[in-house]
Structure formats: structure tokens, C-alpha cells
Design a protein around this motif. Structure first.
Motif, PDB file in Angstrom:
ATOM      1  N   LYS A  32       4.936  -7.520  -5.486  1.00 34.70           N
ATOM      2  CA  LYS A  32       5.193  -7.264  -4.074  1.00 34.70           C
ATOM      3  C   LYS A  32       5.244  -5.776  -3.760  1.00 34.70           C
ATOM      4  N   LYS A  33       5.373  -4.960  -4.809  1.00 30.57           N
ATOM      5  CA  LYS A  33       5.585  -3.535  -4.596  1.00 30.57           C
ATOM      6  C   LYS A  33       4.249  -2.814  -4.458  1.00 30.57           C
ATOM      7  N   VAL A  34       3.668  -2.910  -3.263  1.00 34.08           N
ATOM      8  CA  VAL A  34       2.406  -2.240  -2.939  1.00 34.08           C
ATOM      9  C   VAL A  34       2.571  -1.561  -1.590  1.00 34.08           C
ATOM     10  N   GLY A  35       2.226  -0.277  -1.519  1.00 33.02           N
ATOM     11  CA  GLY A  35       2.290   0.464  -0.272  1.00 33.02           C
ATOM     12  C   GLY A  35       1.001   1.234  -0.052  1.00 33.02           C
ATOM     13  N   HIS A  36       0.887   1.890   1.091  1.00 29.78           N
ATOM     14  CA  HIS A  36      -0.339   2.620   1.414  1.00 29.78           C
ATOM     15  C   HIS A  36      -0.010   4.035   1.892  1.00 29.78           C
ATOM     16  N   ALA A  37      -1.013   4.902   1.796  1.00 30.89           N
ATOM     17  CA  ALA A  37      -0.880   6.293   2.247  1.00 30.89           C
ATOM     18  C   ALA A  37      -1.657   6.521   3.533  1.00 30.89           C
ATOM     19  N   GLY A  38      -1.616   5.526   4.433  1.00 31.29           N
ATOM     20  CA  GLY A  38      -2.319   5.633   5.702  1.00 31.29           C
ATOM     21  C   GLY A  38      -3.348   4.532   5.849  1.00 31.29           C
ATOM     22  N   THR A  39      -3.374   3.892   7.024  1.00 34.01           N
ATOM     23  CA  THR A  39      -4.235   2.744   7.250  1.00 34.01           C
ATOM     24  C   THR A  39      -5.566   3.163   7.883  1.00 34.01           C
TER      25      THR A  39
END
Length: 317
Positions: A32-39
Motif C-alpha cells: 500500500k505504500k506507494v506515492g508520487h512526485a507529481g501527477t
């Protein structure tokens, strides 16, 4: 099976939301630990940087990096969203005869450090709600101009399509810039209206879309390889670096400061970034262990290095 940690470069396909890609990567990697650096907008393609596991903590040092895009701007009509997905505004204005000199003159005013009013359908929050949500609910949305930097706005081709003039461009800009708004403002400056019809993000700082991995949509294949870039390698591409020995790595793991001895190697030359990679006390530094793994991110404090981010031993890479 241990949880994965690292940075994933994704080459996003068109007509998919960035959040759909994040959800798909979570399922494929089983975390579940997924993030982004801008969409990216659904119509756009190109580079998404995702942090996996402890990689999510490194994203704060990546979001402020300059970005490069390949864009197509259609002159001759504005839209409600400043791109092809919005409703057309006003009548078509014949832009096919615009001369290169006139366009170049207007481009000059959109380069350098400028004040840009974001697109009405942006994700900026207004009194706690996203601007696009308010706009789609029929509210009048007025956003304040904000400073951005356009370091490159180069036209590479022009084509006419009836009364329309389509311009291909390469744009390098600071984080927080809306390329849709550049299309809108160029059209307005030329008196013909304009909007964005295609957008591809080719790079974020030193990271390139050419190195990205396509992520299949649900039902298109579950056996795709998702190669993760190590935290040490990724941090070294955007931060100054300091080599630490095994004792130093253990001290940092315990949250202890270490003495400032050798000077760190500087961050890669030519890197343009926002304020998140530095501080008023000094430049942030990536501490790399004997095997090049990321142990911590440090801030200078007097005669010591103070950890501001510590990577657990079982997540180092």
C-alpha cells in the motif's frame, strides 16, 4: 517476502489517471505504500516518479525538480479547461496566417520568471476544496497568480488545420507550472485564443521518460516487470552525497548525529530545483553507506550532521 523499497519510473499511457497508475502499482507490488512526485492529467503521457516503501520518504526531494515537456498548442480557440478536453469558448478565430515573428515576440513574454494564473480546473485548493471540483459544480473560480520559471519555450514545428495553427513546442519549467495555462496565455496574447491538444512529460530533473516502464491497466497483464531504482542511486542524482563508514551508518540508524569531517560531494551540476531540497541552515546531503546504500538524509548543524530522514537497515538500497 519482504516489502519492496525504491523509486519507480513510469511512462504513463494516455487516458489514464495518475491515481489509477498508483493503484495498479500497489496491487502489482503487493504494497500500500506507494506515492508520487507529481501527477499528470489523463490526456498527458510520459514520466511519473513513484516512491515505493521507504522510497515515499525520498519523494519530497524530487517534487521540486524542473520538468521538461513536449506539447502541442492549438491557436484559434480557447476552451474551458485550457486543453482539448474542455468545452470550446467563443467563435473560431483564423490563426493560420500568424507570422513566426509575432509568435516569437509573444513567447518572449512567457519566458523567464513570470507570474502565472493556474488553470481553473487545477488541483489547487480554494477554501479546502479543489479548484476543479468547484469549477465543475458551476462555481466561479478565481485563482491568484503565482511565480513560476520558464527556462525553455522552444517551437519545433507548425502546421495549419483549416483556421487553426498547431504549434509543437519543448518546454522546460519549474515545478508548479501549468503548461495548459501557457497555451491559454499564448493564445490570449496573440488575440486568437489557444489550448493544449497534446502533452508528454519527457523528464523530471535527471530522470527521463525513456527510462520509464509502462504499467498495464487492470486486465492487461499481471506479470509485468517493475524495476525499482535503489534509494542510494536515486538520492545521489539529486542531492549532494557523503560517504559514511559502517560505524557512521549505525550511528545514523540510531538517529545520532555524526561529526562533520570530509566535505560532501556536491549535487549534480545544472540541477534546477525548488526549495524542498535545501534549508536555511544549509544544503541537504544524502549519506551513503559502504555499499552505496542510502542511510539517511542529513542537514549541517554546527560541527555535526543531523539526520532529517533515517532509512531503516532492512529497507536500504
Amino acid at each position: 517476502m519482504s516489502a519492496p523499497h525504491g523509486i519507480l519510473l513510469v511512462d504513463k499511457a494516455p487516458d489514464r489517471t495518475s491515481h489509477d497508475v498508483v493503484a495498479r502499482v500497489r496491487w502489482l507490488l503487493g504494497t500500500k505504500k506507494v506515492g508520487h512526485a507529481g501527477t499528470l492529467d489523463p490526456m498527458a503521457t510520459g514520466l511519473l516518479i513513484l516512491g515505493i516503501g521507504q522510497g515515499t520518504r525520498l519523494l519530497t526531494h524530487l517534487v521540486g525538480l524542473d520538468k521538461t515537456y513536449e506539447a502541442t498548442i492549438r491557436l484559434g480557440r480557447a476552451t474551458t479547461t485550457d486543453d482539448r478536453e474542455g468545452e470550446e469558448l467563443g467563435e473560431v478565430v483564423d490563426a493560420s496566417g500568424l507570422e513566426d515573428a509575432a509568435i516569437a515576440e509573444r513567447l518572449t513574454s512567457l519566458c523567464g520568471d513570470i507570474e502565472q494564473v493556474p488553470s481553473t480546473v487545477s488541483a489547487i485548493k480554494v477554501d479546502g476544496r479543489r479548484a476543479y471540483a468547484r469549477a465543475r459544480a458551476g462555481e466561479d473560480v478565481e485563482l491568484a497568480a503565482r511565480p513560476v520559471r520558464i527556462s525553455r519555450f522552444e517551437l519545433t514545428a507548425r502546421r495549419t488545420d483549416g483556421p487553426y495553427l498547431d504549434l509543437d513546442a519543448v518546454i522546460t519549467c519549474s515545478s508548479g507550472t501549468y503548461v495548459r495555462a501557457l497555451a491559454r496565455d499564448l493564445g490570449a496574447a496573440l488575440g486568437v485564443g489557444g489550448h493544449l491538444t497534446a502533452l508528454r512529460r519527457t523528464s523530471i530533473g535527471p530522470f527521463a521518460a525513456a527510462d520509464g516502464t509502462p504499467v498495464p491497466a487492470r486486465g492487461e497483464g499481471d506479470d509485468v516487470e517493475l524495476p525499482l531504482h535503489g534509494l542510494g542511486d536515486s538520492a545521489a542524482r539529486v542531492l549532494a552525497t557523503l560517504d559514511v563508514d559502517e560505524q557512521g551508518a549505525r550511528d545514523l540508524a540510531d538517529g545520532r548525529r555524526i561529526s562533520r569531517g570530509a566535505e560532501p560531494l556536491p549535487a549534480p551540476a545544472g540541477l534546477r530545483t525548488g526549495p524542498r531540497t535545501g534549508s536555511e541552515e544549509g544544503e541537504l546531503v544524502a549519506a551513503l553507506g559502504p555499499d552505496g546504500v542510502l542511510c539517511a538524509v542529513l542537514r549541517p548543524r554546527g560541527e555535526h550532521w543531523q539526520p532529517v530522514l533515517v532509512v531503516p537497515a532492512d529497507a536500504r538500497s
